[in-house]
Design a protein around this motif. Sequence first.
Motif, PDB file in Angstrom:
ATOM      1  N   UNK A 208       0.679  -1.059  -0.011  1.00  0.00           N
ATOM      2  CA  UNK A 208      -0.509  -0.262  -0.095  1.00  0.00           C
ATOM      3  C   UNK A 208       0.855   1.116   0.287  1.00  0.00           C
ATOM      4  N   UNK A 209       1.861   1.226   0.815  1.00  0.00           N
ATOM      5  CA  UNK A 209       2.813   2.381   0.168  1.00  0.00           C
ATOM      6  C   UNK A 209       3.987   2.350  -0.712  1.00  0.00           C
ATOM      7  N   UNK A 210       3.917   1.033  -0.989  1.00  0.00           N
ATOM      8  CA  UNK A 210       4.742   1.505  -2.714  1.00  0.00           C
ATOM      9  C   UNK A 210       6.083   1.179  -2.472  1.00  0.00           C
ATOM     10  N   UNK A 211       6.244  -0.076  -1.435  1.00  0.00           N
ATOM     11  CA  UNK A 211       7.237  -0.140  -1.472  1.00  0.00           C
ATOM     12  C   UNK A 211       8.039  -1.444  -1.772  1.00  0.00           C
ATOM     13  N   UNK A 212       8.999  -1.780  -1.714  1.00  0.00           N
ATOM     14  CA  UNK A 212       9.446  -3.326  -1.794  1.00  0.00           C
ATOM     15  C   UNK A 212       8.920  -4.830  -1.436  1.00  0.00           C
ATOM     16  N   UNK A 273      -7.871  -2.727  -3.717  1.00  0.00           N
ATOM     17  CA  UNK A 273      -6.803  -1.481  -3.254  1.00  0.00           C
ATOM     18  C   UNK A 273      -6.746  -1.515  -4.883  1.00  0.00           C
ATOM     19  N   UNK A 274      -7.261  -1.400  -5.503  1.00  0.00           N
ATOM     20  CA  UNK A 274      -5.532  -1.577  -6.997  1.00  0.00           C
ATOM     21  C   UNK A 274      -4.674  -0.068  -6.662  1.00  0.00           C
ATOM     22  N   UNK A 275      -3.849  -0.147  -7.688  1.00  0.00           N
ATOM     23  CA  UNK A 275      -2.583   0.548  -7.335  1.00  0.00           C
ATOM     24  C   UNK A 275      -3.115   1.529  -8.500  1.00  0.00           C
ATOM     25  N   UNK A 277      -0.207   2.622 -10.559  1.00  0.00           N
ATOM     26  CA  UNK A 277       0.998   2.155 -11.444  1.00  0.00           C
ATOM     27  C   UNK A 277       0.925   0.820 -11.425  1.00  0.00           C
ATOM     28  N   UNK A 278      -0.409  -0.153 -11.336  1.00  0.00           N
ATOM     29  CA  UNK A 278      -0.400  -1.192 -11.864  1.00  0.00           C
ATOM     30  C   UNK A 278      -0.520  -2.083 -11.021  1.00  0.00           C
ATOM     31  N   UNK A 279      -0.197  -3.936 -10.992  1.00  0.00           N
ATOM     32  CA  UNK A 279      -0.426  -4.491  -9.997  1.00  0.00           C
ATOM     33  C   UNK A 279       0.532  -4.694  -9.366  1.00  0.00           C
ATOM     34  N   UNK A 280       0.380  -4.766  -8.376  1.00  0.00           N
ATOM     35  CA  UNK A 280       1.147  -5.100  -7.172  1.00  0.00           C
ATOM     36  C   UNK A 280       2.518  -5.647  -7.149  1.00  0.00           C
ATOM     37  N   UNK A 324      -7.239  -8.878   4.538  1.00  0.00           N
ATOM     38  CA  UNK A 324      -6.950  -7.968   3.787  1.00  0.00           C
ATOM     39  C   UNK A 324      -7.791  -6.960   4.349  1.00  0.00           C
ATOM     40  N   UNK A 325      -9.160  -7.180   3.790  1.00  0.00           N
ATOM     41  CA  UNK A 325      -9.996  -6.142   4.497  1.00  0.00           C
ATOM     42  C   UNK A 325      -9.855  -5.686   5.431  1.00  0.00           C
TER      43      UNK A 325
END
Length: 354
Positions: A208-212, A273-275, A277-280, A324-325
């Motif tokens: 969710x934070x866009x981290x590795x 919670x789609x990003x 920037x595409x798939x996580x 996850x929810x």
Amino acid sequence: MTILVTGGAGFIGSNFVLDWLRGCDEPVVNLDKLTYAGNLANLQSLQGDARHVFVQGDICDRGLVETLLTTHRPRAIVHFAAESHVDRSIHGPGEFMRTNVEGTFTLLEAARAYWSGLEGGAKGGFRFHHVSTDEVYGSLGPADAPFSETNAYAPNSPYSASKAASDHLVRAWHHTYGLPVTTSNCSNNYGPFHFPEKLIPLMIANALAGKALPIYGDGLQVRDWLYVTDHCSAIRAVLERGRVGEVYNVGGWNEMPNIEIVRALIRLLDELAPSAEGSYARLITYVTDRPGHDRRYAIDARKIERELGWRPAETFETGIRKTVAWYLANQEWVRNVQSGAYREWLDKNYAQRA
């Protein structure tokens, strides 16, 4: 009637306290030191509830434990309090020895003195339930049968060694002194309030934070996954119907490699919670494995089903969706536990593994 719960502000302990008070009105005295993993926010829904008595304190404090026992006269002790993260045990094993070994010893001695002074039905009905882990059994090969209660102990990390030692203390206090104990050894728990240093909450928070999303080694380490409220129901069953002196393995019948867990989380996050920037999946990063990483754990939970009629209510699919929810709905809780000390820990554990 009252029970004393140790470590009741941690992940499994707080879920147990909440689950217990949802199902009955028997009060809980909750003793927790409130280390980094103990969080009173987990118990916020019990604020003002007279059935819940919270005491901040250390299980190694014999005087405090004795005072709680003589004041509240519990019919049972449910012992969750433990240092529980393998990676932390590798970096700093001393605290694991103190809490898991010395703390369990202190509790057992206080419980023995208290139980010895009880009479009649109160003495016969008293229980000391010790919550342990499947990691005490060591590691399994791909074709090995799952761990049963008769497996020899073969701990491979400072964490699992400290829990194995505590298991042996509980057994010895029963066989030497007659203390009425039960023990449960559980597989990997997951669900609400899980501190985000462990695999599932860490992957959710990082995604969710866009981290590795750091995957140890090849990601094919296999674990059996148990939804936390199923674990709570198993402990209740052992308290109600378990045989004194017995060990019960508690598992979810959900063996999965770590990389498949991460992929399942990604599928749910992509859906819920789609990003932009595409798939996580783009964030998956393989890092150097941790020292002595056990390859596979699996629990044979047939004994608790056969003797006590317990089986998990959740499948992995239903449990992981609920998990996850919950994290998506409780982002403030996640932010509050991600303190500076937590970030320093992540840097220490993962920065050199790229």
